[in-house]
Write an enzyme that holds these catalytic residues in place. Structure first.
Site, PDB file in Angstrom:
ATOM      1  N   ARG A 100     -16.944-101.957  -1.346  1.00 53.61           N
ATOM      2  CA  ARG A 100     -17.991-102.958  -1.064  1.00 53.61           C
ATOM      3  C   ARG A 100     -19.178-102.597  -1.937  1.00 53.61           C
ATOM      4  O   ARG A 100     -19.769-101.518  -1.767  1.00 53.61           O
ATOM      5  CB  ARG A 100     -18.371-102.928   0.421  1.00 53.61           C
ATOM      6  CG  ARG A 100     -19.630-103.713   0.723  1.00 53.61           C
ATOM      7  CD  ARG A 100     -19.852-103.946   2.196  1.00 53.61           C
ATOM      8  NE  ARG A 100     -18.932-104.946   2.700  1.00 53.61           N
ATOM      9  CZ  ARG A 100     -19.065-105.590   3.858  1.00 53.61           C
ATOM     10  NH1 ARG A 100     -20.093-105.337   4.640  1.00 53.61           N
ATOM     11  NH2 ARG A 100     -18.178-106.488   4.232  1.00 53.61           N
ATOM     12  N   HIS A 127     -15.903-112.507  -1.312  1.00 56.57           N
ATOM     13  CA  HIS A 127     -15.496-111.723  -0.139  1.00 56.57           C
ATOM     14  C   HIS A 127     -14.052-112.132   0.178  1.00 56.57           C
ATOM     15  O   HIS A 127     -13.773-112.814   1.165  1.00 56.57           O
ATOM     16  CB  HIS A 127     -16.452-112.014   1.031  1.00 56.57           C
ATOM     17  CG  HIS A 127     -16.413-111.019   2.140  1.00 56.57           C
ATOM     18  ND1 HIS A 127     -15.507-109.983   2.186  1.00 56.57           N
ATOM     19  CD2 HIS A 127     -17.179-110.899   3.271  1.00 56.57           C
ATOM     20  CE1 HIS A 127     -15.733-109.271   3.290  1.00 56.57           C
ATOM     21  NE2 HIS A 127     -16.727-109.809   3.956  1.00 56.57           N
ATOM     22  N   GLN A 130     -12.309-111.439   3.560  1.00 60.97           N
ATOM     23  CA  GLN A 130     -12.832-112.332   4.587  1.00 60.97           C
ATOM     24  C   GLN A 130     -12.147-113.696   4.515  1.00 60.97           C
ATOM     25  O   GLN A 130     -11.666-114.226   5.519  1.00 60.97           O
ATOM     26  CB  GLN A 130     -14.356-112.487   4.406  1.00 60.97           C
ATOM     27  CG  GLN A 130     -14.997-113.361   5.446  1.00 60.97           C
ATOM     28  CD  GLN A 130     -14.953-112.720   6.822  1.00 60.97           C
ATOM     29  OE1 GLN A 130     -15.386-111.584   7.003  1.00 60.97           O
ATOM     30  NE2 GLN A 130     -14.410-113.415   7.801  1.00 60.97           N
ATOM     31  N   ASP A 221     -22.434-118.876   7.680  1.00 56.81           N
ATOM     32  CA  ASP A 221     -22.723-117.470   7.389  1.00 56.81           C
ATOM     33  C   ASP A 221     -24.245-117.330   7.331  1.00 56.81           C
ATOM     34  O   ASP A 221     -24.977-118.330   7.330  1.00 56.81           O
ATOM     35  CB  ASP A 221     -22.056-117.088   6.042  1.00 56.81           C
ATOM     36  CG  ASP A 221     -22.288-115.635   5.635  1.00 56.81           C
ATOM     37  OD1 ASP A 221     -22.621-114.810   6.509  1.00 56.81           O
ATOM     38  OD2 ASP A 221     -22.134-115.326   4.436  1.00 56.81           O
ATOM     39  N   CYS A 260     -18.171-115.465   9.590  1.00 58.97           N
ATOM     40  CA  CYS A 260     -17.672-114.145   9.189  1.00 58.97           C
ATOM     41  C   CYS A 260     -18.347-113.023   9.955  1.00 58.97           C
ATOM     42  O   CYS A 260     -17.778-111.934  10.073  1.00 58.97           O
ATOM     43  CB  CYS A 260     -17.862-113.954   7.689  1.00 58.97           C
ATOM     44  SG  CYS A 260     -19.568-114.149   7.159  1.00 58.97           S
ATOM     45  N   ARG A 288      -9.305-109.807  10.415  1.00 59.58           N
ATOM     46  CA  ARG A 288      -9.670-108.995   9.244  1.00 59.58           C
ATOM     47  C   ARG A 288      -8.726-107.794   9.139  1.00 59.58           C
ATOM     48  O   ARG A 288      -8.245-107.468   8.049  1.00 59.58           O
ATOM     49  CB  ARG A 288     -11.118-108.495   9.382  1.00 59.58           C
ATOM     50  CG  ARG A 288     -12.201-109.544   9.161  1.00 59.58           C
ATOM     51  CD  ARG A 288     -12.271-110.005   7.717  1.00 59.58           C
ATOM     52  NE  ARG A 288     -12.477-108.888   6.796  1.00 59.58           N
ATOM     53  CZ  ARG A 288     -13.650-108.326   6.524  1.00 59.58           C
ATOM     54  NH1 ARG A 288     -14.751-108.784   7.071  1.00 59.58           N
ATOM     55  NH2 ARG A 288     -13.747-107.331   5.663  1.00 59.58           N
TER      56      ARG A 288
END
Ligand code: CP
Ligand code: NVA
Length: 303
Positions: A100, A127, A130, A221, A260, A288
């Site tokens: 990340r 992402h 995700q 988000d 998310c 996830r």
């Protein structure tokens, strides 16, 4: 050797196979208890995380593998030593790198210099883990992803980009509803639009919530992503018309809601919607782990 920096690296059949494997791992965990036995995976974080850190750690453990967590204390990428050296060293010890990072270029550097698979667990642009968890969650509720209409409301950020690209490959219609000037990156939208031509997915960007009437799923988000120092107060007025709330669900007929997380309750989403019957948000968080296990199992065992 394959990597997952963004979902463009997989074709439609491969994405469907990952989603199917994630669902199989969820339904029958006992069959995968040794799926990563003897494998060591470094999970490296330049940014904060709850879901990603915990789902990779516990997920890898469920497959009999071992996760090594590295944060900034253990060596800021490119500062204490170069990304090249970082990747080369890690590759001598581990079987996969999950990262990340602030800048997508760091992931490209890791991919260039690593000899093990590299997985993007969020960067400024994408992402992908995700988005794959999101489409797995949609697939649990809709038989045919090519008939689903997904609306993304809010900031045209990394999550919006990965939904556009993944939806385009899978044939899902995706409309991003954002205030003017806050839509997705034009180059990434055009890349997704090219992919959509092959599958017939309809992609759009609009600032009008009326354009998502009759859609199936409303996704949202945060309005301010990690790494962006804009104070939330400075953007509330701009984004509030795009809040995911009951009035939006009533006016559009949308039946399901995704986020998310981390969520900012009463900002991009109301508690009424997040905790209400339309919400698939906690299934999405659980997924996830399953989809990431499918990704690691596929990439590492094919390497
Ligand atoms: N959705 C997600 O990536 O959550 P974290 O930032 O907590 O990992
Ligand atoms: N767009 C958000 C996603 C968090 C999981 C961010 O980048 O901060």
């Amino acid at each position: 050797m394959r990597h997952l920096l963004d979902t463009t690296e997989f074709n439609k059949d491969e994405l469907h196979a990952l989603i199917a494997l994630g669902r199989e791992m969820k339904a029958n965990p006992a069959a995968f208890r040794t799926g990563l036995a003897g494998k060591n995976i470094v999970t490296l974080f330049e940014k904060q995380s709850l879901r990603t850190r915990v789902t990779f750690d516990i997920g890898i453990n469920r497959l009999g593998g071992h996760a090594v967590y590295l944060d900034q204390q253990n060596g800021a990428m490119g500062q204490r030593e170069s990304v090249k050296d970082f990747a080369a060293n890690l590759s001598r010890w581990c079987d996969g790198i999950v990262a990340r990072v602030f800048d997508h270029k760091t992931l490209q550097g890791l991919r260039e210099h690593a000899t093990v698979p590299v997985v993007n667990s969020l960067c400024n642009l994408y992402h992908p883990c995700q988005a794959l968890a999101d489409f797995m969650t949609i697939a649990e509720n809709y038989d045919d992803l090519s008939k689903v209409k997904l609306a993304y409301l809010g900031d045209g950020n990394n999550v919006a980009h990965s939904l556009l690209i993944t939806g385009a490959i899978l044939g899902t219609d995706v409309t991003v509803v954002s205030p003017k000037g806050s839509g997705p990156d034009a180059q990434i939208f055009n890349l997704a639009a090219d992919l959509a031509r092959k599958t017939g997915a309809k992609l759009a960007v609009t600032d009008n919530c009326d354009d998502i009437r009759g859609f199936d799923v409303a996704y949202t988000d945060t309005w301010v992503s990690m790494g962006d120092n804009t104070p939330m107060e400075a953007v509330i007025d701009k984004f509030m018309p795009y809040q995911n709330n009951q009035a939006l669900l009533d006016s559009t007929g949308i039946r399901h809601v995704l986020h998310c997380q981390p969520a900012h309750r009463e900002l991009e989403i109301t508690s009424e919607v997040m905790d209400g019957p339309a919400s698939l948000i906690m299934d999405e968080a659980e997924n996830r782990m399953h989809i990431q296990n499918a990704i690691l199992y596929t990439l590492i065992n094919q390497a």
